[in-house]
Motif scaffolding. Sequence first.
Motif, PDB file in Angstrom:
ATOM      1  N   TYR A 144       7.682  -6.446   0.623  1.00  0.00           N
ATOM      2  CA  TYR A 144       6.533  -6.325  -0.301  1.00  0.00           C
ATOM      3  C   TYR A 144       6.379  -4.866  -0.746  1.00  0.00           C
ATOM      4  O   TYR A 144       6.238  -4.559  -1.931  1.00  0.00           O
ATOM      5  CB  TYR A 144       5.269  -6.809   0.422  1.00  0.00           C
ATOM      6  N   ALA A 145       6.433  -3.955   0.228  1.00  0.00           N
ATOM      7  CA  ALA A 145       6.235  -2.539  -0.093  1.00  0.00           C
ATOM      8  C   ALA A 145       7.363  -2.008  -0.982  1.00  0.00           C
ATOM      9  O   ALA A 145       7.126  -1.176  -1.869  1.00  0.00           O
ATOM     10  CB  ALA A 145       6.136  -1.720   1.188  1.00  0.00           C
ATOM     11  N   MET A 146       8.590  -2.497  -0.763  1.00  0.00           N
ATOM     12  CA  MET A 146       9.705  -2.060  -1.619  1.00  0.00           C
ATOM     13  C   MET A 146       9.490  -2.553  -3.054  1.00  0.00           C
ATOM     14  O   MET A 146       9.732  -1.836  -4.021  1.00  0.00           O
ATOM     15  CB  MET A 146      11.034  -2.595  -1.082  1.00  0.00           C
ATOM     16  N   GLN A 147       9.041  -3.797  -3.167  1.00  0.00           N
ATOM     17  CA  GLN A 147       8.804  -4.346  -4.504  1.00  0.00           C
ATOM     18  C   GLN A 147       7.675  -3.583  -5.206  1.00  0.00           C
ATOM     19  O   GLN A 147       7.764  -3.284  -6.398  1.00  0.00           O
ATOM     20  CB  GLN A 147       8.452  -5.834  -4.407  1.00  0.00           C
ATOM     21  N   GLY A 197      -0.880   5.333  -7.660  1.00  0.00           N
ATOM     22  CA  GLY A 197      -0.656   6.348  -6.638  1.00  0.00           C
ATOM     23  C   GLY A 197      -1.292   5.950  -5.317  1.00  0.00           C
ATOM     24  O   GLY A 197      -0.700   6.150  -4.251  1.00  0.00           O
ATOM     25  N   ARG A 198      -2.482   5.367  -5.393  1.00  0.00           N
ATOM     26  CA  ARG A 198      -3.166   4.969  -4.163  1.00  0.00           C
ATOM     27  C   ARG A 198      -2.428   3.823  -3.476  1.00  0.00           C
ATOM     28  O   ARG A 198      -2.320   3.776  -2.254  1.00  0.00           O
ATOM     29  CB  ARG A 198      -4.611   4.553  -4.474  1.00  0.00           C
ATOM     30  N   VAL A 199      -1.929   2.875  -4.282  1.00  0.00           N
ATOM     31  CA  VAL A 199      -1.167   1.749  -3.727  1.00  0.00           C
ATOM     32  C   VAL A 199       0.055   2.284  -2.973  1.00  0.00           C
ATOM     33  O   VAL A 199       0.321   1.921  -1.834  1.00  0.00           O
ATOM     34  CB  VAL A 199      -0.722   0.772  -4.849  1.00  0.00           C
ATOM     35  N   ILE A 200       0.797   3.188  -3.639  1.00  0.00           N
ATOM     36  CA  ILE A 200       2.026   3.718  -3.040  1.00  0.00           C
ATOM     37  C   ILE A 200       1.716   4.526  -1.781  1.00  0.00           C
ATOM     38  O   ILE A 200       2.340   4.368  -0.742  1.00  0.00           O
ATOM     39  CB  ILE A 200       2.801   4.586  -4.062  1.00  0.00           C
ATOM     40  N   ILE A 226      11.404   9.942  -3.784  1.00  0.00           N
ATOM     41  CA  ILE A 226      11.791   9.100  -2.648  1.00  0.00           C
ATOM     42  C   ILE A 226      10.537   8.554  -1.970  1.00  0.00           C
ATOM     43  O   ILE A 226       9.632   9.309  -1.616  1.00  0.00           O
ATOM     44  CB  ILE A 226      12.613   9.913  -1.629  1.00  0.00           C
ATOM     45  N   ILE A 227      10.516   7.258  -1.796  1.00  0.00           N
ATOM     46  CA  ILE A 227       9.409   6.618  -1.081  1.00  0.00           C
ATOM     47  C   ILE A 227       9.972   6.018   0.200  1.00  0.00           C
ATOM     48  O   ILE A 227      10.879   5.186   0.157  1.00  0.00           O
ATOM     49  CB  ILE A 227       8.757   5.510  -1.938  1.00  0.00           C
ATOM     50  N   SER A 228       9.482   6.469   1.346  1.00  0.00           N
ATOM     51  CA  SER A 228       9.922   5.920   2.631  1.00  0.00           C
ATOM     52  C   SER A 228       8.963   4.837   3.083  1.00  0.00           C
ATOM     53  O   SER A 228       7.744   5.017   3.027  1.00  0.00           O
ATOM     54  CB  SER A 228       9.961   7.018   3.692  1.00  0.00           C
ATOM     55  N   ILE A 229       9.546   3.729   3.539  1.00  0.00           N
ATOM     56  CA  ILE A 229       8.717   2.569   3.890  1.00  0.00           C
ATOM     57  C   ILE A 229       8.991   2.127   5.321  1.00  0.00           C
ATOM     58  O   ILE A 229      10.145   2.023   5.702  1.00  0.00           O
ATOM     59  CB  ILE A 229       9.002   1.401   2.924  1.00  0.00           C
TER      60      ILE A 229
END
Lengths: 370, 100
Positions: free
Chosen positions: A284-287, A345-348, A367-370
Amino acid sequence: MADKYESQSIISIRHLRKEYPNVTPLRDVSVEIKKGEVVSVIGPSGTGKSTLLRCINLLERPTKGVITVDGVIATDKKCKVNLVRKKMGMVFQSFNLFAHKTIIENIMMGQVDLLGRSRQEAYDRGMELLRTIGLGDKALAYPDELSGGQKQRAAIARTVAMEPEIILFDEPTSALDPTMVGEVLSVIRSLAMQGMTMMIVTHEMKFARDVSTRIFYMDQGEIYEDGTPEQIFEHPKRERTRIFIRQLKVLHVEKISRDFDFPAFTTQLEEFGRRQQLSQRQIYAMQLAAEEVLMQKLLPAAGEAGDMDISLDAEYSERENLAQMRFSYGGPSFHPFGSGEDLSGRVIKGMSKETEHMFSNGVNHFIISI
Amino acid sequence: MKIMKTQNGNSLCLALEGRLDTNTAPELETVIKGSIDGTAELTIDMAALDYLSSAGLRVLLGAQKIMNKQGSMRVTHVNDTIMEIFEVTGFADILTIEKA
């Protein structure tokens, strides 16, 4: 300065290329190896690691390039192959011991025939070596009576008995039962501690890291990255090295434009996540990361021209259970969530571990680390 | 995304199924704008909603603003992941939410 550097090199390779009719395992390799270095050669299968070793030892004739071994130009047509091989031992995946000779005879043969030692001298040196690796009582056994690990240790002793300047190992543990890998590696490790110059093609990453002074990461027929174990394993500079070292699974999409089929990509991402057994939340977070960054920020900013050259790598490291969404796009420097924190931005921020923006050479990396 | 609309007097229920994202949020916005007049109670049922992104949040926020003037709005059957989105964005404090 260059001359001094050269004089320290035991192996010097200049523009080495090896072509076969349908494949070119080595494209262009230039490298210097100094006395006392322990070089591990790592990388995916089929990237020229063994071919490099076999060219150095003249088991393969290079198509192009110059190899110098301890001052002798090995690739010179007039060069005597045996002169080069005397300086260099090679240990193979499949041991290559003579089956009809005892272990001690296998070790004595080269010493007597090529080094001109007496049989007594060759025997004494052979027994000394066998004892140091715990095979003293196997001297009179035939290779078939030994386990794979014992055969490989005997093969190493035979190579060392020839007093080479350098030893090349071509995947010395790949043919072994996993329980026997350790005993062979420990023999190689002790040679490293004695200061033997070695090149080792291996898939044993922990061993490569512990025992080597230098690592070649080979990919695409070249030495793609060359550095200390710490550099290569902790801070690889180049993309393919990083993917290999961290054993990353990667889903790559490029040329993302306004016509990008986002619903199809969402499905792809879901399948990728399922294959890597990610949690539903990670998927979900990647999507979300893909949607918020691409659909809400980058594609609207790219405008009609769509010339930002956007690409995305969805990566997963099983070892660290870390997923990353890595976006790359053309300049100017642009942080997707830089201008005040909006809803995207808040969601991410809320759904990720961390985010990072870098800008170098006209390319943005987000880069977003999940 | 599928939107199932149930009207009962001045109460309206919109049951969402699938994904409420950048592509589908405009649909929901159109349905809400087209049917919200005269509605005093609006329910958004998320029992069959799998995914919600900021685009969907914006539509929900727009609906909440309208309903603040003419009645009330509830979001029902919210699953854990979507609840997390509401929480990290502060929407949990703005909307009236009933968890699944």
